[in-house]
Write a protein that holds these residues in place. Structure first.
Motif, PDB file in Angstrom:
ATOM      1  N   ASP A  46       0.675  -1.033  -0.103  1.00  0.00           N
ATOM      2  CA  ASP A  46      -0.025   0.110  -0.002  1.00  0.00           C
ATOM      3  C   ASP A  46       1.011   1.091   0.047  1.00  0.00           C
ATOM      4  O   ASP A  46       1.856   1.308   0.769  1.00  0.00           O
ATOM      5  CB  ASP A  46      -1.073   0.237   0.970  1.00  0.00           C
ATOM      6  CG  ASP A  46      -1.988  -0.976   1.434  1.00  0.00           C
ATOM      7  OD1 ASP A  46      -2.266  -1.609   0.135  1.00  0.00           O
ATOM      8  OD2 ASP A  46      -2.118  -1.541   2.434  1.00  0.00           O
ATOM      9  N   LEU A  47       0.438   2.073  -1.004  1.00  0.00           N
ATOM     10  CA  LEU A  47       1.572   3.416  -1.183  1.00  0.00           C
ATOM     11  C   LEU A  47       0.662   4.565  -0.978  1.00  0.00           C
ATOM     12  O   LEU A  47      -0.642   4.541  -1.469  1.00  0.00           O
ATOM     13  CB  LEU A  47       2.128   3.360  -2.581  1.00  0.00           C
ATOM     14  CG  LEU A  47       2.881   2.087  -2.827  1.00  0.00           C
ATOM     15  CD1 LEU A  47       3.291   2.033  -4.338  1.00  0.00           C
ATOM     16  CD2 LEU A  47       3.973   1.967  -1.675  1.00  0.00           C
ATOM     17  N   LYS A  48       1.005   5.712  -0.504  1.00  0.00           N
ATOM     18  CA  LYS A  48       0.454   6.915  -0.366  1.00  0.00           C
ATOM     19  C   LYS A  48       1.018   7.703  -1.589  1.00  0.00           C
ATOM     20  O   LYS A  48       2.000   7.886  -1.799  1.00  0.00           O
ATOM     21  CB  LYS A  48       0.817   7.651   0.890  1.00  0.00           C
ATOM     22  CG  LYS A  48       0.386   9.160   0.924  1.00  0.00           C
ATOM     23  CD  LYS A  48       0.882   9.623   2.318  1.00  0.00           C
ATOM     24  CE  LYS A  48       0.262  11.071   2.451  1.00  0.00           C
ATOM     25  NZ  LYS A  48       0.876  11.788   3.538  1.00  0.00           N
ATOM     26  N   VAL A  49      -0.159   8.168  -2.230  1.00  0.00           N
ATOM     27  CA  VAL A  49       0.232   9.114  -3.480  1.00  0.00           C
ATOM     28  C   VAL A  49      -0.448  10.587  -3.088  1.00  0.00           C
ATOM     29  O   VAL A  49      -1.699  10.592  -2.811  1.00  0.00           O
ATOM     30  CB  VAL A  49      -0.482   8.470  -4.586  1.00  0.00           C
ATOM     31  CG1 VAL A  49      -0.224   9.296  -6.037  1.00  0.00           C
ATOM     32  CG2 VAL A  49      -0.153   7.237  -5.148  1.00  0.00           C
ATOM     33  N   GLY A  50       0.206  11.603  -2.924  1.00  0.00           N
ATOM     34  CA  GLY A  50       0.098  12.914  -2.621  1.00  0.00           C
ATOM     35  C   GLY A  50       0.004  13.117  -1.282  1.00  0.00           C
ATOM     36  O   GLY A  50       0.337  12.412  -0.499  1.00  0.00           O
ATOM     37  N   ASP A  51      -0.769  14.373  -1.087  1.00  0.00           N
ATOM     38  CA  ASP A  51      -0.321  14.737   0.567  1.00  0.00           C
ATOM     39  C   ASP A  51      -1.764  15.342   0.976  1.00  0.00           C
ATOM     40  O   ASP A  51      -2.711  15.793   0.033  1.00  0.00           O
ATOM     41  CB  ASP A  51       0.420  15.708   0.442  1.00  0.00           C
ATOM     42  CG  ASP A  51       1.960  15.317   0.382  1.00  0.00           C
ATOM     43  OD1 ASP A  51       2.286  14.355   0.837  1.00  0.00           O
ATOM     44  OD2 ASP A  51       2.768  16.272  -0.322  1.00  0.00           O
TER      45      ASP A  51
END
Length: 130
Positions: A46-51
């Motif tokens: 699971d990856l975080k894209v953006g803020d």
């Protein structure tokens, strides 16, 4: 019912190591969690894209021996995944430093923005869109 935002997008990859290198080391996405799921014999990254409030998760499932992606004619389903960037030329230059080629930058006559495509290790089309 009111749907307020996209929470995540899930993709299937053929190799967790290539996918992690591409999406984390080259594209710079932050790892939220990574798990080997014994019952399914697969990896889930699971990856975080953006803020902030606009951030979404990109779920990567590394399946053993997934069928190949259909190119032409395109099948129903996810066509491509697009990422918003402030400067498409700058993003293309950064990708080039990582050895990732992009198609020529073009102008989208409907959105009036510049855009280009590149591909992940499994051939999934990815778009950069201003």
């Amino acid at each position: 019912m009111k749907l307020s935002a996209v929470h995540h997008v899930a993709i299937i990859v053929s190799d967790i190591h290539s996918a992690r290198d591409f999406y984390v080391n080259k594209l710079g996405f932050e790892i939220i969690r990574e798990n080997y799921r014994e019952q399914r014999k697969d990896w889930k990254l699971d990856l975080k894209v953006g803020d902030g409030a606009e951030a979404i998760e990109l779920e990567i499932f590394a399946e053993p021996n997934p069928p190949g992606r259909v190119n032409r004619p395109e099948a129903c389903g996810l066509r491509h995944l697009a990422f918003r960037v402030e400067d498409v030329e700058g993003a293309v230059a950064e990708l080039a430093k990582c050895g990732i080629e992009c198609e020529p930058i073009r102008y989208d006559e409907y959105t009036h923005k510049r855009m280009t495509f590149f591909f992940d290790p499994d051939g999934l089309p990815l778009e950069l869109h201003e």
